[in-house]
Motif scaffolding. Structure first.
Motif, PDB file in Angstrom:
ATOM      1  N   ALA A 174      45.712  43.749  33.193  1.00 47.73           N
ATOM      2  CA  ALA A 174      45.695  44.502  33.577  1.00 47.73           C
ATOM      3  C   ALA A 174      43.950  44.498  34.481  1.00 47.73           C
ATOM      4  CB  ALA A 174      45.812  45.879  32.964  1.00 47.73           C
ATOM      5  N   ILE A 175      43.169  43.450  33.455  1.00 47.35           N
ATOM      6  CA  ILE A 175      41.990  43.784  33.882  1.00 47.35           C
ATOM      7  C   ILE A 175      41.386  43.095  34.954  1.00 47.35           C
ATOM      8  CG2 ILE A 175      39.367  42.954  32.768  1.00 47.35           C
ATOM      9  CD1 ILE A 175      39.663  43.530  30.459  1.00 47.35           C
ATOM     10  N   THR A 176      42.448  41.714  34.645  1.00 50.87           N
ATOM     11  CA  THR A 176      42.501  40.695  36.111  1.00 50.87           C
ATOM     12  C   THR A 176      42.865  40.927  36.998  1.00 50.87           C
ATOM     13  OG1 THR A 176      42.867  38.622  34.081  1.00 50.87           O
ATOM     14  CG2 THR A 176      43.579  38.074  36.563  1.00 50.87           C
ATOM     15  N   VAL A 177      44.067  41.646  37.275  1.00 50.40           N
ATOM     16  CA  VAL A 177      45.003  42.137  38.674  1.00 50.40           C
ATOM     17  C   VAL A 177      43.517  43.205  39.127  1.00 50.40           C
ATOM     18  CG1 VAL A 177      46.510  43.812  39.449  1.00 50.40           C
ATOM     19  CG2 VAL A 177      47.140  41.802  37.763  1.00 50.40           C
ATOM     20  N   TRP A 178      43.183  44.236  38.477  1.00 51.00           N
ATOM     21  CA  TRP A 178      41.900  45.113  39.078  1.00 51.00           C
ATOM     22  C   TRP A 178      41.132  43.700  39.765  1.00 51.00           C
ATOM     23  CZ3 TRP A 178      36.874  45.745  37.151  1.00 51.00           C
ATOM     24  CH2 TRP A 178      36.361  46.839  38.062  1.00 51.00           C
ATOM     25  N   LEU A 179      40.162  42.985  39.310  1.00 50.74           N
ATOM     26  CA  LEU A 179      38.919  41.995  39.500  1.00 50.74           C
ATOM     27  C   LEU A 179      39.856  41.354  40.621  1.00 50.74           C
ATOM     28  CD1 LEU A 179      37.741  40.446  36.517  1.00 50.74           C
ATOM     29  CD2 LEU A 179      36.386  41.800  37.888  1.00 50.74           C
ATOM     30  N   TRP A 180      41.079  41.045  40.749  1.00 51.22           N
ATOM     31  CA  TRP A 180      41.432  40.509  41.890  1.00 51.22           C
ATOM     32  C   TRP A 180      41.915  41.514  43.227  1.00 51.22           C
ATOM     33  CZ3 TRP A 180      45.505  36.971  39.058  1.00 51.22           C
ATOM     34  CH2 TRP A 180      44.859  35.573  38.620  1.00 51.22           C
ATOM     35  N   GLY A 181      42.151  42.636  42.731  1.00 55.20           N
ATOM     36  CA  GLY A 181      42.858  43.555  43.987  1.00 55.20           C
ATOM     37  C   GLY A 181      43.683  43.499  43.666  1.00 55.20           C
ATOM     38  N   GLY A 182      45.452  42.821  42.927  1.00 55.17           N
ATOM     39  CA  GLY A 182      46.086  41.757  44.041  1.00 55.17           C
ATOM     40  C   GLY A 182      46.908  41.233  42.658  1.00 55.17           C
ATOM     41  N   TYR A 183      47.732  40.403  42.820  1.00 57.75           N
ATOM     42  CA  TYR A 183      47.794  39.611  41.739  1.00 57.75           C
ATOM     43  C   TYR A 183      47.690  38.304  42.370  1.00 57.75           C
ATOM     44  CZ  TYR A 183      51.140  43.434  40.646  1.00 57.75           C
ATOM     45  OH  TYR A 183      51.414  44.827  40.241  1.00 57.75           O
ATOM     46  N   SER A 184      46.821  37.554  43.247  1.00 60.65           N
ATOM     47  CA  SER A 184      45.928  37.085  43.430  1.00 60.65           C
ATOM     48  C   SER A 184      44.662  36.934  43.734  1.00 60.65           C
ATOM     49  CB  SER A 184      46.775  36.011  44.071  1.00 60.65           C
ATOM     50  OG  SER A 184      46.873  36.232  45.531  1.00 60.65           O
ATOM     51  N   VAL A 185      43.424  35.284  43.893  1.00 60.67           N
ATOM     52  CA  VAL A 185      42.505  35.772  44.831  1.00 60.67           C
ATOM     53  C   VAL A 185      43.097  35.880  45.745  1.00 60.67           C
ATOM     54  CG1 VAL A 185      39.977  34.887  44.580  1.00 60.67           C
ATOM     55  CG2 VAL A 185      41.409  34.914  42.837  1.00 60.67           C
ATOM     56  N   GLY A 186      42.434  36.497  46.857  1.00 57.21           N
ATOM     57  CA  GLY A 186      42.107  37.003  48.028  1.00 57.21           C
ATOM     58  C   GLY A 186      41.704  37.698  48.940  1.00 57.21           C
ATOM     59  N   ASN A 187      41.527  38.028  49.590  1.00 53.86           N
ATOM     60  CA  ASN A 187      40.502  39.757  50.516  1.00 53.86           C
ATOM     61  C   ASN A 187      39.832  40.111  49.553  1.00 53.86           C
ATOM     62  OD1 ASN A 187      39.764  40.021  53.473  1.00 53.86           O
ATOM     63  ND2 ASN A 187      40.502  41.780  52.941  1.00 53.86           N
ATOM     64  N   ALA A 188      41.044  41.063  49.056  1.00 53.20           N
ATOM     65  CA  ALA A 188      40.788  42.009  48.499  1.00 53.20           C
ATOM     66  C   ALA A 188      39.162  41.532  47.091  1.00 53.20           C
ATOM     67  CB  ALA A 188      41.787  42.897  46.979  1.00 53.20           C
ATOM     68  N   THR A 189      40.036  40.499  46.714  1.00 53.05           N
ATOM     69  CA  THR A 189      38.904  39.791  45.735  1.00 53.05           C
ATOM     70  C   THR A 189      37.367  39.584  46.503  1.00 53.05           C
ATOM     71  OG1 THR A 189      40.280  38.770  44.864  1.00 53.05           O
ATOM     72  CG2 THR A 189      38.769  38.043  44.201  1.00 53.05           C
ATOM     73  N   LEU A 190      37.331  39.103  47.699  1.00 51.26           N
ATOM     74  CA  LEU A 190      36.067  39.145  48.246  1.00 51.26           C
ATOM     75  C   LEU A 190      35.729  40.133  48.618  1.00 51.26           C
ATOM     76  CD1 LEU A 190      34.586  36.633  49.696  1.00 51.26           C
ATOM     77  CD2 LEU A 190      35.814  37.149  51.658  1.00 51.26           C
ATOM     78  N   ASN A 191      36.322  40.758  48.798  1.00 51.52           N
ATOM     79  CA  ASN A 191      35.090  42.243  48.946  1.00 51.52           C
ATOM     80  C   ASN A 191      35.015  42.607  48.545  1.00 51.52           C
ATOM     81  OD1 ASN A 191      35.890  43.778  51.903  1.00 51.52           O
ATOM     82  ND2 ASN A 191      37.919  42.673  51.895  1.00 51.52           N
TER      83      ASN A 191
END
Length: 427
Positions: A174-191
């Motif tokens: 759950a923490i990993t998904v919250w950090l990523w902002g989704g299910y993989s490293v992407g635009n939400a993670t960068l923001n």
């Protein structure tokens, strides 16, 4: 040991302002009249260097943020735009990127000085703990900043490090998904990383103010580890230490400028000039050099959760040094056995840094495991036991006595040398 201000404004406007908000008097008492031990050496100038570097990083970072685009399809191009099209953008970017490395060089020297001279011992425990918290926030800020160029090493470094949180039982995924902002490293993670990278330096600045406040209550430690006994043991901060700090900052800036103007990419990684591609994994994923010892610890433990615990535990343990070190003597100058063990520990940390830069195969893994074991063994076993078994050398009575005896000894040696070297009158 707080300095009392002697500031009396003569200008009527300043007098009116000071009577209602005595901020000038506060600055005067803290950075002009504040008494410091007279025997401080140049290792004590790295606090000023770090303050200078923090301001430089914030200023260059704010200007870079005006031109950066935190969007996964535009981030890499926006960095190139800064380098090619923005007036002095290349200088700002190289100053900011290399400034992070300079920041860590200075902070590692600052920490090593604290360990060698026992600056974490009572009554400076809170000062030390605040320093460890600042260090943790520095690491978080640097990691998030490394992701922003959105090159290959940025993307895959973010993927590897954030995936570590999935090892935490029950809540890791759950923490990993919250950090990523989704299910993989992407635009939400960068923001998210951009927002936090912008915010954290200001939190660090606030903690630095607390750190300085905590320093000004008991006053600075010194190379002898002897508390100030009288006014003769101290000198005012200005002009004696402002000049010393100023010279150190200038010398450090020359060192910093060499990297910015001559080898700006020396401390970086070539793969980060390739745009992030989730379908192509780099041959060897490595973090920035200042994370390498911790990266080696992470890889040294076969179990993923164990590696994460070793990584974070290696830093958190530093906060407990005031209680792990049972010796009442501060300075390693008077602790001959501790001094040897400490230099071995410093060598182990350097060895871990080298292991972290290499591929995890064969002897590198074995060396990482041995050095990781020694890192924790020193802090948890050697340090507490030395306080009971080590016989320290005799401390000088006061700082002034030690300074004057050194001066007299040097003067005597110089006179003896001149007498020996000079030919006699009789020829």
């Amino acid at each position: 040991m707080s300095g009392s201000t002697t500031f009396v404004p003569k200008n009527p406007v300043l007098k009116w302002f000071e009577s209602r908000l005595p901020i000038i008097g506060l600055v005067h008492s803290s950075f002009v009249a504040f008494p410091n031990p007279r025997n401080l050496n140049y290792f004590w100038t790295f606090g000023g260097i770090l303050a200078f570097m923090l301001v430089a990083q914030i200023v260059t970072g704010v200007v870079l943020a005006m031109h950066y685009t935190p969007e996964s399809t535009l981030a890499f191009a926006s960095v190139e735009h800064i380098m090619r099209d923005v007036n002095f953008g290349w200088l700002l970017r190289y100053m900011h990127a290399n400034g992070a490395s300079m920041f860590f060089i200075a902070v590692y020297i600052h920490i090593a000085r604290g360990l060698y001279y026992g600056s974490y011992k009572a009554p400076r425990e809170i000062l030390w703990i605040l320093g460890v918290i600042i260090f943790l926030l520095m690491m978080a800020t640097a990691f998030m900043g490394y992701v922003l160029p959105w090159g290959q090493m940025s993307f895959w470094g973010a993927k590897v490090i954030t995936s570590l949180f999935s090892a935490i039982p029950l809540v890791g995924d759950a923490i990993t998904v919250w950090l990523w902002g989704g299910y993989s490293v992407g635009n939400a993670t960068l923001n998210r990383f951009f927002a936090l990278h912008y915010l954290l330096p200001f939190m660090i600045a606030g903690l630095v103010v607390l750190h300085i406040w905590a320093l000004h209550v008991p006053g600075s430690n010194n190379p002898l580890g002897v508390e100030v006994k009288s006014k003769k043991d101290t000198l005012p901060f200005h002009p004696y230490f402002t000049v010393k700090d100023g010279l150190a900052v200038v010398c450090f800036m020359l060192f910093f400028s060499y990297f910015v103007f001559y080898v700006p990419n020396y401390l970086g990684h070539a793969d980060n000039y390739i745009e992030a591609n989730p379908l192509v994994t780099p041959a060897h994923i490595v973090p920035e050099w200042y994370f390498l010892p911790y990266y080696a610890m992470l890889r040294a433990v076969p179990n993923k959760l164990g590696g994460v615990c070793a990584l974070f535990g290696s830093i958190l343990l530093l906060a407990f040094l005031p209680w792990l070190d049972t010796s009442r003597i501060r300075s390693a100058n008077f602790r001959p056995v501790y001094r040897v063990f400490l230099w071995v520990w410093f060598a182990a940390v350097a060895g871990l840094g080298y292991c972290g830069s290499q591929e995890p195969v064969g002897g590198i893994v074995t060396a990482s495991q041995i050095l990781t074991f020694w890192y924790f063994f020193h802090l948890l076993v050697v340090l507490p036991l030395l306080g009971f078994f080590e016989t320290p050398l005799k401390l000088p009575a006061t700082i002034t006595d030690a300074v004057l005896s050194t001066t007299r000894g040097s003067s005597g040696a110089m006179v003896a040398a001149r007498t020996t070297a000079s030919p006699s009158v009789d020829g």
